[in-house]
Design a protein around this motif. Structure first.
Motif, mmCIF file in Angstrom:
data_model
loop_
_atom_site.group_PDB
_atom_site.id
_atom_site.type_symbol
_atom_site.label_atom_id
_atom_site.label_comp_id
_atom_site.label_asym_id
_atom_site.label_seq_id
_atom_site.Cartn_x
_atom_site.Cartn_y
_atom_site.Cartn_z
ATOM 1 N N LEU A 156 4.239 -4.492 57.120
ATOM 2 C CA LEU A 156 5.051 -4.319 58.327
ATOM 3 C C LEU A 156 6.510 -4.670 58.057
ATOM 4 N N VAL A 157 6.723 -5.769 57.358
ATOM 5 C CA VAL A 157 8.092 -6.191 57.048
ATOM 6 C C VAL A 157 8.810 -5.141 56.220
ATOM 7 N N LEU A 158 8.142 -4.632 55.194
ATOM 8 C CA LEU A 158 8.775 -3.631 54.328
ATOM 9 C C LEU A 158 9.045 -2.336 55.075
ATOM 10 N N ALA A 159 8.189 -1.976 56.014
ATOM 11 C CA ALA A 159 8.348 -0.721 56.750
ATOM 12 C C ALA A 159 9.390 -0.816 57.855
ATOM 13 N N GLU A 160 9.456 -1.976 58.532
ATOM 14 C CA GLU A 160 10.291 -2.076 59.730
ATOM 15 C C GLU A 160 11.555 -2.908 59.549
ATOM 16 N N ALA A 210 21.166 -9.326 57.429
ATOM 17 C CA ALA A 210 20.268 -8.309 57.984
ATOM 18 C C ALA A 210 18.978 -8.193 57.188
ATOM 19 N N ASP A 211 18.979 -8.665 55.935
ATOM 20 C CA ASP A 211 17.779 -8.594 55.103
ATOM 21 C C ASP A 211 16.889 -9.830 55.247
ATOM 22 N N VAL A 212 17.383 -10.858 55.910
ATOM 23 C CA VAL A 212 16.632 -12.103 56.030
ATOM 24 C C VAL A 212 15.472 -11.920 57.012
ATOM 25 N N ALA A 266 -1.956 -2.233 58.576
ATOM 26 C CA ALA A 266 -0.522 -2.171 58.833
ATOM 27 C C ALA A 266 -0.148 -0.850 59.501
ATOM 28 N N LYS A 267 -0.746 0.241 59.032
ATOM 29 C CA LYS A 267 -0.464 1.544 59.635
ATOM 30 C C LYS A 267 -0.885 1.576 61.095
#
Length: 829
Positions: free
Chosen positions: A532-536, A597-599, A721-722
């Motif tokens: 989820l973190v990587l996608a959103e 913004a990446d944190v 996650a999907k």
């Protein structure tokens, strides 16, 4: 001459409650009911200016007269060296008036509002309160350190636990020879009468008591059951009335922006001309010189209010705001001198009480509205009593500028509610006083993160700790001693550490069993939340764990990203402290080394969502103060049983084995510490590395056991996650609502003492003084370790139907060492 019905008659006749004591007692007090499983009746003061609108001269006169009696008791010389301390929220105004009567005494009141940049000189949990921690935030740290008498002011002296425990802990820091306890009424039972003298002997100081009246409450057999039945009978009617009020308020909606001055239609703003730099009250201290400035400014301010009142107004209410009692009281008293109208004074409050429209009942009506000062503990209801139906031609609402928010002006807010019950509503705003911060030069560089093996048993690339090493400082205190200090006001929980729990062989076996049965489940949740973190959030996130429960989860998320995507994500651990916020220096370091913004902030699980709210407010304050933007306060968690966040691996409340232990599953790092004598303005928060516990360390074993299941659960985690990405994950805050309900049902009245979920319950048993454990009926092996810990500490486990969590831990709500027995285990009420 018409007979006046005592406002305790209704409750007394139906419950058989008897108020016995001085003749004046019934003039000072009425009775009301509240929904409470252990005490149905409530004493309501007629002269405090909180629940019952009263002449401001009467309110001020009672407090001032008590202050004069203190002055006579102390003598002029000692009175000139005294300091007066009042209790929030109810006694903030009373304490001010007492200080005025004492003469030249500076005044300070406790507060439930943290103020960035102001060091805390102490704090306490009030066991019977409906709100959160009290803080002491003097602008001058030396205010409490003098040797002169300390005068403590509360509205009622019943058991005296809160006041006496405060004295005990302040005495340990700032010893003095004399204390004076002041209250409107002394309602101690016969059993409590000797405690004051015993207490004075215990601390080696003189402790006097000054009150306006004395008595006690006689309760017949079965009073609790009768009271509960009465409340159940009448609360449905009250709920219907509240709903109707809400619907009426909804019908008044307007398209005008909520913060478009002068405010809600029907409310007019009055510019008071408050003196520049004059404190709005005693939150940070109020000196005799400042009182002189206020005295000089009051006539002009009252004249401005008088001019704004509608012509022909016969009955006017000046309505203060929670802790802001003194400024509106003094304004009302001055207004009383210059207008022909009958002036009354009261304030809004956090305390919920049942309203019944009967002349023999103390609370005839209540207005319910949302909190409008962005309180630290999150949103909630607030109340104004005996305002609706009281025949006021005008209401002057006095708030501080921190409470002059869109919520105040919104449909359904306080101003809209008042407009439904008074033809004219005026708004007067007093500037919120914030002490100027000393101008010290900030260091150009902060230290680099601490890393293992020098600090923690994790590998150096697994996590960097944005902390300072306090391993050589003795910070531990016995659990019972810490609990008493925290609840009585001697210390904030982050100022010390609990003695590290050393698990028995049986408990270690339970941990290993739990790890074996849940490792795959945890691995899947780790994979889902990382995806989820990587996608959103970011394709290259910077993981920032909230130490220490979040740190193992952050390491596992980093390992998943490496295993599944070949990513080498930065990972740091930072400190966040309830009531104090996140470590601002850690945020400065992160902003200097990474794109904010990446944190992505990471934690283990949510309970009621207090840390979620804490982080949101702390980020807002940091960005406003620093001019740095981009940090997203949304926390990513392994489990979100409280429904407080959007980014999670699961919302099931299940056993995460890392919650079973303390440092030995978290890299041998202690909980974080924030204490002014150890952590300077430009230091990272502190923590200890328990190298001596290496023989019991299972931190890496836990990580390896979970990560070993990554290949097996990869497909399931990605599918989960999907599915989550396609789901509405808007937080419902169900956990917060459940905690508030439990807090009231079990007469705790403080959400900070209710710890929901398996993880938080385990923490209660390991670190605090537990009162009882609520377990969902039929809960299985997820609670084996909880049952074992409860058995070891002598804590009852109560099975409850329809519990929204697997379990909930209740911290002892009225803890003193005497309340639990010599062993600190047998907790009884």
């Amino acid at each position: 001459m018409k007979n006046v019905v005592w406002t305790g008659t209704w409750v007394a006749e139906r419950l058989g409650v008897e108020l016995v004591g001085d003749e004046r007692l019934s003039d000072l007090l009425g009775l009301a009911l509240r929904r409470n499983p252990r005490r149905a009746h409530l004493l309501v003061s007629n002269v405090l200016g909180k629940h019952v609108p009263q002449s401001p001269s009467v309110v001020y006169g009672h407090g001032f007269a008590l202050g004069r009696r203190v002055r006579e008791l102390l003598g002029a010389e000692d009175a000139g060296a005294a300091v007066v301390l009042g209790y929030a929220e109810t006694a903030t105004g009373l304490g001010h008036c007492v200080a005025d009567g004492v003469g030249l005494a500076p005044y300070l009141h406790s507060t439930r509002r943290p103020v960035p940049g102001v060091d805390t000189a102490g704090g306490f949990e009030e066991s019977h309160s409906h709100a959160t921690s009290h803080l002491l935030l003097p602008e001058n740290p030396a205010l409490l350190a003098g040797a002169g008498p300390l005068v403590l002011v509360d509205d009622e002296f019943s058991t005296g636990n809160t006041v006496l425990n405060t004295i005990r802990d302040l005495h340990a820091r700032y010893p003095r020879d004399r204390y004076v306890v002041v209250a409107l009424v002394d309602m101690r039972s016969a059993a409590d009468l000797g405690r004051l003298a015993e207490f004075a002997t215990e601390i080696g100081a003189r402790v006097d008591l000054v009150t306006a009246a004395r008595g006690t409450v006689n309760l017949p057999e079965g009073v609790l059951e009768k009271g509960q039945a009465l409340v159940a009978e009448h609360e449905t009617t009250e709920a219907t009335r509240t709903t109707e009020n809400t619907r009426t308020a909804e019908n008044t909606k307007t398209t005008e922006p909520a913060d478009n001055r002068p405010g809600h239609p029907g409310a007019a703003r009055v510019e008071l001309g408050w003196p520049r730099g004059l404190p709005d009250g005693g939150r940070h201290g109020f000196t005799p010189g400042q009182r002189i400035r206020l005295d000089a400014a009051l006539p002009a301010m009252a004249a401005r209010v008088a001019e704004a009142l509608p012509e022909g107004a016969r009955r006017v209410l000046v309505l203060g705001f929670e802790e802001l009692m003194y400024a509106p009281l003094r304004l009302a008293r001055e207004l009383e001198q210059v207008v022909s109208a009958e002036v009354r004074y009261s304030t809004t409050t956090r305390s919920p009480v049942l309203a019944l429209d009967d002349p023999g009942y103390a609370i005839r009506t209540r207005l319910v509205f949302p909190a409008h000062d962005d309180p630290d503990e999150g949103p909630g209801e607030r109340y104004a009593y005996n305002v609706a139906g009281a025949g006021f031609d005008a209401v002057v609402a006095v708030v501080d500028s921190a409470a002059d928010t869109p919520a105040l002006h919104a449909p359904g807010g306080l101003l809209a509610q008042l407009a439904e019950h008074a033809p004219s509503v005026l708004l007067a705003v007093v500037p919120s006083y914030v002490p100027a911060r000393p101008s010290t030069e900030r260091p150009s560089m902060l230290p680099e993160p601490l890393r293992g093996p020098a600090f923690s048993s994790y590998a150096p690339d697994e996590v960097g700790w944005l902390l300072q090493d306090l391993s050589d400082v003795t910070l531990e205190a016995p659990t019972e001693e810490r609990e008493e200090a925290i609840q009585s006001g001697g210390a904030h929980y982050a100022e010390s550490l609990p003695v590290e729990y050393q698990p028995s062989p049986q408990y270690q076996e339970l941990f290993q069993t739990a790890l074996g049965t849940s490792a795959a489940r945890i691995a899947q949740a780790v994979g889902a939340v990382t995806e989820l973190v990587l996608a959103e959030r970011s394709p290259h996130p910077v993981l920032v764990s909230l130490a220490r429960a979040g740190t193992p989860v952050g390491v596992l998320m980093r390992r998943w990203a490496q295993h599944r995507h070949g990513l080498d994500l930065p990972h740091y651990a930072v400190s966040i402290v309830r009531g104090r916020g996140i470590d601002a220096n850690a945020l400065r370091w992160l902003a200097a080394h990474h794109d904010p913004a990446d944190v992505v902030f990471v934690d283990g699980w949510t309970g009621k969502g207090a840390i979620t709210r804490e982080l949101t407010e702390a980020i807002r304050e940091f960005e406003s103060a620093e001019g740095v933007t981009g940090f997203d306060p949304e926390i990513a968690v392994l489990a979100d049983p409280g429904s407080c966040v959007r980014t999670y691996g699961t919302r099931e409340d299940f056993l995460i084995p890392s919650a079973c232990l303390n440092s030995t599953v978290s890299g041998l790092i202690s909980r974080t510490v924030l204490r002014s004598d150890l952590v300077g303005e430009y230091d990272f928060h502190g923590a200890k590395f328990y190298r001596e516990l290496a023989g019991s360390d299972v931190s890496v074993d836990f990580l390896d056991a979970v990560a070993a299941h990554f290949p097996d659960v990869a497909d399931a985690a990605c599918a989960q996650a999907k599915e989550l990405l396609a789901t509405d994950r808007t937080p419902t805050w169900e956990g917060w609502a459940a905690v508030e309900r439990i807090s009231e049902e079990y007469e705790i009245h403080d959400v900070n003492l209710v710890k929901p979920g398996v993880g938080e319950t385990t923490r209660v048993l390991l670190r605090r003084v537990p009162w009882k454990i609520l377990a969902r009926a039929g809960a299985g092996t997820d609670l084996d370790h909880v049952r074992l810990l409860a058995q070891q500490r002598g804590v009852p486990v109560e099975e409850v139907d329809e519990l929204p969590y697997t379990c909930v831990g209740l911290i002892h709500p009225k803890y003193t060492r005497g309340a639990t027995g010599a062993d600190g285990k047998a907790v009884t009420v």
